[in-house]
Design a protein around this motif. Sequence first.
Motif, PDB file in Angstrom:
ATOM      1  N   LYS A   2      28.338  75.088  70.490  1.00 57.55           N
ATOM      2  CA  LYS A   2      28.819  75.192  69.102  1.00 57.55           C
ATOM      3  C   LYS A   2      29.820  76.327  68.906  1.00 57.55           C
ATOM      4  O   LYS A   2      29.842  77.013  67.885  1.00 57.55           O
ATOM      5  CB  LYS A   2      27.645  75.324  68.124  1.00 57.55           C
ATOM      6  CG  LYS A   2      26.670  74.145  68.202  1.00 57.55           C
ATOM      7  CD  LYS A   2      25.653  74.178  67.098  1.00 57.55           C
ATOM      8  CE  LYS A   2      24.643  73.042  67.233  1.00 57.55           C
ATOM      9  NZ  LYS A   2      25.252  71.710  67.320  1.00 57.55           N
ATOM     10  N   GLN A   3      30.680  76.503  69.898  1.00 59.23           N
ATOM     11  CA  GLN A   3      31.762  77.472  69.789  1.00 59.23           C
ATOM     12  C   GLN A   3      32.993  76.827  69.155  1.00 59.23           C
ATOM     13  O   GLN A   3      33.214  75.626  69.295  1.00 59.23           O
ATOM     14  CB  GLN A   3      32.147  78.005  71.176  1.00 59.23           C
ATOM     15  CG  GLN A   3      31.066  78.768  71.898  1.00 59.23           C
ATOM     16  CD  GLN A   3      31.513  79.192  73.279  1.00 59.23           C
ATOM     17  OE1 GLN A   3      32.702  79.239  73.589  1.00 59.23           O
ATOM     18  NE2 GLN A   3      30.553  79.502  74.141  1.00 59.23           N
ATOM     19  N   TYR A   4      33.797  77.642  68.478  1.00 58.75           N
ATOM     20  CA  TYR A   4      35.115  77.199  68.024  1.00 58.75           C
ATOM     21  C   TYR A   4      36.049  77.236  69.235  1.00 58.75           C
ATOM     22  O   TYR A   4      36.237  78.282  69.856  1.00 58.75           O
ATOM     23  CB  TYR A   4      35.657  78.128  66.942  1.00 58.75           C
ATOM     24  CG  TYR A   4      34.973  77.985  65.604  1.00 58.75           C
ATOM     25  CD1 TYR A   4      35.338  76.970  64.722  1.00 58.75           C
ATOM     26  CD2 TYR A   4      33.965  78.863  65.218  1.00 58.75           C
ATOM     27  CE1 TYR A   4      34.725  76.836  63.489  1.00 58.75           C
ATOM     28  CE2 TYR A   4      33.343  78.737  63.984  1.00 58.75           C
ATOM     29  CZ  TYR A   4      33.722  77.719  63.123  1.00 58.75           C
ATOM     30  OH  TYR A   4      33.105  77.588  61.902  1.00 58.75           O
ATOM     31  N   ILE A   5      36.633  76.088  69.578  1.00 62.79           N
ATOM     32  CA  ILE A   5      37.523  76.049  70.746  1.00 62.79           C
ATOM     33  C   ILE A   5      38.789  75.259  70.418  1.00 62.79           C
ATOM     34  O   ILE A   5      39.182  74.354  71.150  1.00 62.79           O
ATOM     35  CB  ILE A   5      36.827  75.474  71.992  1.00 62.79           C
ATOM     36  CG1 ILE A   5      36.217  74.077  71.710  1.00 62.79           C
ATOM     37  CG2 ILE A   5      35.787  76.412  72.522  1.00 62.79           C
ATOM     38  CD1 ILE A   5      35.897  73.307  72.973  1.00 62.79           C
ATOM     39  N   THR A  21      30.720  81.539  67.764  1.00 64.92           N
ATOM     40  CA  THR A  21      29.878  80.607  67.027  1.00 64.92           C
ATOM     41  C   THR A  21      29.710  81.074  65.583  1.00 64.92           C
ATOM     42  O   THR A  21      30.051  82.209  65.236  1.00 64.92           O
ATOM     43  CB  THR A  21      28.488  80.503  67.667  1.00 64.92           C
ATOM     44  OG1 THR A  21      27.841  81.784  67.553  1.00 64.92           O
ATOM     45  CG2 THR A  21      28.575  80.113  69.138  1.00 64.92           C
ATOM     46  N   TYR A  22      29.156  80.193  64.767  1.00 60.75           N
ATOM     47  CA  TYR A  22      28.858  80.557  63.376  1.00 60.75           C
ATOM     48  C   TYR A  22      27.962  81.791  63.314  1.00 60.75           C
ATOM     49  O   TYR A  22      28.186  82.688  62.497  1.00 60.75           O
ATOM     50  CB  TYR A  22      28.201  79.377  62.662  1.00 60.75           C
ATOM     51  CG  TYR A  22      27.680  79.732  61.282  1.00 60.75           C
ATOM     52  CD1 TYR A  22      28.542  79.779  60.187  1.00 60.75           C
ATOM     53  CD2 TYR A  22      26.326  80.024  61.085  1.00 60.75           C
ATOM     54  CE1 TYR A  22      28.073  80.127  58.928  1.00 60.75           C
ATOM     55  CE2 TYR A  22      25.853  80.376  59.833  1.00 60.75           C
ATOM     56  CZ  TYR A  22      26.736  80.420  58.753  1.00 60.75           C
ATOM     57  OH  TYR A  22      26.262  80.774  57.507  1.00 60.75           O
ATOM     58  N   GLU A  23      26.960  81.825  64.164  1.00 63.46           N
ATOM     59  CA  GLU A  23      26.026  82.953  64.159  1.00 63.46           C
ATOM     60  C   GLU A  23      26.740  84.269  64.453  1.00 63.46           C
ATOM     61  O   GLU A  23      26.422  85.313  63.876  1.00 63.46           O
ATOM     62  CB  GLU A  23      24.906  82.726  65.181  1.00 63.46           C
ATOM     63  CG  GLU A  23      23.877  81.686  64.774  1.00 63.46           C
ATOM     64  CD  GLU A  23      24.416  80.252  64.809  1.00 63.46           C
ATOM     65  OE1 GLU A  23      25.421  80.004  65.539  1.00 63.46           O
ATOM     66  OE2 GLU A  23      23.853  79.397  64.100  1.00 63.46           O
ATOM     67  N   GLU A  34      33.964  89.164  57.241  1.00 64.97           N
ATOM     68  CA  GLU A  34      34.535  88.857  55.923  1.00 64.97           C
ATOM     69  C   GLU A  34      35.651  87.822  56.013  1.00 64.97           C
ATOM     70  O   GLU A  34      35.714  86.891  55.199  1.00 64.97           O
ATOM     71  CB  GLU A  34      35.063  90.141  55.278  1.00 64.97           C
ATOM     72  CG  GLU A  34      35.552  89.935  53.851  1.00 64.97           C
ATOM     73  CD  GLU A  34      36.000  91.231  53.200  1.00 64.97           C
ATOM     74  OE1 GLU A  34      36.246  91.210  51.984  1.00 64.97           O
ATOM     75  OE2 GLU A  34      36.102  92.262  53.911  1.00 64.97           O
ATOM     76  N   ALA A  35      36.532  87.972  57.000  1.00 64.02           N
ATOM     77  CA  ALA A  35      37.645  87.029  57.141  1.00 64.02           C
ATOM     78  C   ALA A  35      37.139  85.612  57.404  1.00 64.02           C
ATOM     79  O   ALA A  35      37.729  84.632  56.939  1.00 64.02           O
ATOM     80  CB  ALA A  35      38.570  87.478  58.269  1.00 64.02           C
ATOM     81  N   TYR A  36      36.037  85.498  58.127  1.00 62.42           N
ATOM     82  CA  TYR A  36      35.455  84.186  58.418  1.00 62.42           C
ATOM     83  C   TYR A  36      34.890  83.558  57.146  1.00 62.42           C
ATOM     84  O   TYR A  36      35.108  82.367  56.879  1.00 62.42           O
ATOM     85  CB  TYR A  36      34.367  84.338  59.477  1.00 62.42           C
ATOM     86  CG  TYR A  36      33.663  83.056  59.845  1.00 62.42           C
ATOM     87  CD1 TYR A  36      34.329  82.035  60.518  1.00 62.42           C
ATOM     88  CD2 TYR A  36      32.314  82.859  59.533  1.00 62.42           C
ATOM     89  CE1 TYR A  36      33.682  80.860  60.869  1.00 62.42           C
ATOM     90  CE2 TYR A  36      31.655  81.692  59.893  1.00 62.42           C
ATOM     91  CZ  TYR A  36      32.345  80.698  60.558  1.00 62.42           C
ATOM     92  OH  TYR A  36      31.700  79.529  60.904  1.00 62.42           O
TER      93      TYR A  36
END
Length: 200
Positions: free
Chosen positions: A23-26, A87-89, A95-97
């Motif tokens: 669940k990583q941003y890739i 990941t989301y966690e 803050e930027a996220y």
Amino acid sequence: MFVACHLAITYIRHFVTKENEEKQYIGWTNVPIVKQPRVSHQLEADIVMTSDLFRCRQTAYVLFPNHVIECSYRWRELHFGDFEGKTYEQLQAVEAYRHWLDDPVRYAPPNGETLTEFETRVEQAIDDVVYRSVSHVVVVTHGGVIRYILSKYASDVRPFWKWHVPFGEGVTLYNTRERWRERKRCISLAAVRFKESENG
């Protein structure tokens, strides 16, 4: 068989990667798929296009080993910038996220791509398809790209996040070439699923 004025475009999401499973941003991270399954299908394409990232090229070669495959960066996923590989966690307290999740039109990931830049790039990729004199094009790309296209051009009107696009599956959008060029919603669509060969 389609008549000359009709253009069907099949969008296929690449096979899963280890980073997807975690669940990583890739977005623009160039990683391979976990495995190269043996699959059977009946899709016939005049042209096969793909994102130039490795996971999409691998998927395209698995599904269409006898085709010449055109690669383009325009079919890439959104560039997640500093969020890539996280990941989301790991990001939920950043803050930027949180700003980006709350308003992705106004905010972009730091050192990443704005939603407007992403959409413009995908629209340029679509232009490259709809001005070809063919009747069926297959595009192997990413989940975000397919969700965007469905939210804009599917006959069933739903917002971006309401579309579920599993790895290694896709959807065919049926339309006329003229309607594609005018950016009108498709006439109909059909899910595309691949059967894994029992001996593979």
